[in-house]
Motif scaffolding. Structure first.
Motif, short mmCIF file in Angstrom:
data_model
loop_
_atom_site.label_atom_id
_atom_site.label_comp_id
_atom_site.label_asym_id
_atom_site.label_seq_id
_atom_site.Cartn_x
_atom_site.Cartn_y
_atom_site.Cartn_z
N LYS A 76 0.84 -1.19 -0.13
CA LYS A 76 0.21 -0.01 -0.16
C LYS A 76 0.74 1.46 0.06
O LYS A 76 0.55 2.19 0.65
CB LYS A 76 -0.91 0.03 1.27
CG LYS A 76 -1.56 -1.12 1.52
CD LYS A 76 -2.59 -1.72 0.47
CE LYS A 76 -3.56 -2.99 0.82
NZ LYS A 76 -2.79 -4.06 1.08
N GLU B 243 -6.83 -6.13 0.20
CA GLU B 243 -7.75 -5.65 1.07
C GLU B 243 -6.88 -4.41 2.07
O GLU B 243 -5.78 -4.73 2.32
CB GLU B 243 -8.21 -6.49 2.07
CG GLU B 243 -9.65 -7.33 1.32
CD GLU B 243 -10.20 -8.17 2.18
OE1 GLU B 243 -9.80 -8.28 3.63
OE2 GLU B 243 -11.16 -8.83 1.90
N LYS B 244 -7.60 -3.72 2.40
CA LYS B 244 -6.86 -2.41 3.28
C LYS B 244 -7.23 -2.59 4.85
O LYS B 244 -8.27 -3.15 4.95
CB LYS B 244 -7.31 -1.02 2.93
CG LYS B 244 -7.22 -0.78 1.32
CD LYS B 244 -7.48 0.53 0.95
CE LYS B 244 -7.42 0.93 -0.67
NZ LYS B 244 -7.74 -0.26 -1.60
N THR B 245 -6.20 -2.51 5.55
CA THR B 245 -6.71 -2.42 7.01
C THR B 245 -7.65 -1.27 7.17
O THR B 245 -7.71 -0.48 6.50
CB THR B 245 -5.30 -2.15 7.68
OG1 THR B 245 -4.90 -0.80 7.61
CG2 THR B 245 -4.36 -3.41 7.40
N ASP B 246 -8.01 -1.12 8.49
CA ASP B 246 -8.91 -0.24 8.78
C ASP B 246 -8.26 1.38 8.72
O ASP B 246 -8.58 2.31 8.41
CB ASP B 246 -9.48 -0.29 10.31
CG ASP B 246 -10.39 -1.60 10.27
OD1 ASP B 246 -11.24 -1.82 9.39
OD2 ASP B 246 -10.57 -2.05 11.35
N GLU B 247 -7.00 1.33 9.09
CA GLU B 247 -5.99 2.48 9.02
C GLU B 247 -5.81 2.84 7.68
O GLU B 247 -6.06 4.00 7.48
CB GLU B 247 -4.90 2.03 9.73
CG GLU B 247 -4.01 3.34 9.99
CD GLU B 247 -2.62 3.03 10.67
OE1 GLU B 247 -1.73 3.93 10.70
OE2 GLU B 247 -2.27 1.95 10.91
N GLU B 248 -5.52 1.84 6.72
CA GLU B 248 -5.27 2.30 5.40
C GLU B 248 -6.64 2.66 4.56
O GLU B 248 -6.56 3.57 3.81
CB GLU B 248 -4.69 0.84 4.59
CG GLU B 248 -3.34 0.70 5.18
CD GLU B 248 -2.79 -0.80 4.48
OE1 GLU B 248 -1.72 -1.16 4.77
OE2 GLU B 248 -3.68 -1.64 4.12
N SER C 64 -13.59 -3.81 0.23
CA SER C 64 -13.06 -3.64 1.44
C SER C 64 -13.83 -4.41 2.75
O SER C 64 -15.01 -4.65 2.50
CB SER C 64 -13.18 -2.00 1.59
OG SER C 64 -14.45 -1.35 1.68
N GLU C 65 -13.74 -4.08 3.85
CA GLU C 65 -14.17 -4.55 5.04
C GLU C 65 -14.86 -5.82 4.76
O GLU C 65 -15.89 -6.21 5.53
CB GLU C 65 -15.24 -3.37 5.42
CG GLU C 65 -14.64 -1.97 5.79
CD GLU C 65 -15.81 -1.03 5.88
OE1 GLU C 65 -16.85 -1.07 5.31
OE2 GLU C 65 -15.53 0.08 6.53
#
Length: 269
Positions: A52, A137-142, A163-164
């Motif tokens: 990312k 997928e992105k982390t919550d922070e990303e 996402s999510e």
């Protein structure tokens, strides 16, 4: 062609050709291919999408959409891959890749536009589904940072569907494949007439679309019903420029970002 005014003014001081790109990105690959075909020297700034590294204030300061590629040439910033092809073609005239009749020039522009227009609804959607892109997928922070930085509605909508814990569905992939088939059927006929997409010559249209075939093959797209495209792709992919611009980059696993500012910002994203 849109020239970007970056919020990171430091790139305006860069001299020569600098390319911010990703190894497996077909949009990046088409630009690398033209750079190799024109035998131009360029400085690589690799952005690792798996880590990312594009989701950072530093990279959004260069490309306001946070996608790859972005080209900086003597302080001029161009961000859309097909706009970059046009810029390079107009700036570095030889060898040229629009050597077709005036009647065919609009056909080159058509195929460049289509490769851009189909990227999100066709290529990107198909790949995300077929590769079951959990790693993307992105982390919550990303995700929070991405939503803060990203202003493009199409990209926000696309990544909102992936996402999510959500995924693209088989229906999404089928719709993407149907859209791609519509245009590959046209290409199959165009190539039958002269062996190339436009005017019987190797042009920017071929340079733009051939790395897309590489990407779709990796996702299992079936080109068996397009024998002309398969033969056309085989010819292009045997070119040493294609080997260097596409395959060599795809075959390497990890890269460090050459700009430590971007690397540092990405590491905190």
């Amino acid at each position: 062609m849109v020239v970007v005014v970056p919020t990171d003014s430091s790139v305006l001081e860069l001299t020569g050709i600098h390319l911010y790109h990703a190894n497996r990105s077909n949009c990046s690959a088409r630009v690398r291919l033209l750079l190799e075909e024109k035998e131009l020297d360029w400085t690589s700034h690799h952005i690792d999408l798996g880590r990312k590294e594009n989701i950072s204030e530093a990279y959004f300061g260069i490309n306001p959409k946070g996608v790859v590629p972005a080209l900086v040439h003597d302080g001029t910033v161009i961000t859309e891959s097909n706009d970059i092809l046009l810029y390079l073609e107009e700036t570095f005239l030889e060898p040229g890749f629009r050597a077709v009749s005036s009647d065919c020039q609009s056909e080159i522009d058509y195929w460049l536009k289509m490769s851009g227009d189909l990227h999100i609804p066709g290529i990107k959607t198909f790949q995300y589904y077929k590769l079951n892109a959990a790693l993307l997928e992105k982390t919550d922070e990303e995700l929070a940072l991405y939503r803060k930085l990203q202003t493009d509605p199409d990209l926000l909508a696309f990544h909102g569907k992936h996402s999510e814990g959500r995924r693209f569905s088989a229906a999404d992939a089928d719709a993407a494949a149907a859209l791609l088939d519509e245009y590959f059927a046209r290409q199959e006929q165009e190539i039958a007439d002269g062996g190339w997409l436009v005017g019987g010559s190797y042009t920017l249209a071929d340079i733009s679309w051939s790395p897309t075939v590489t990407t779709l093959l990796a996702g299992g797209f079936d080109f068996g019903k397009y024998p002309n495209i398969e033969e056309w792709y085989a010819r292009i992919s045997r070119r040493p420029q294609f080997e260097k611009a596409v395959f060599e980059w795809r075959n390497q696993a990890r890269y460090a970002v050459t700009d430590p500012t971007i690397a540092g910002a990405a590491g905190t994203a």
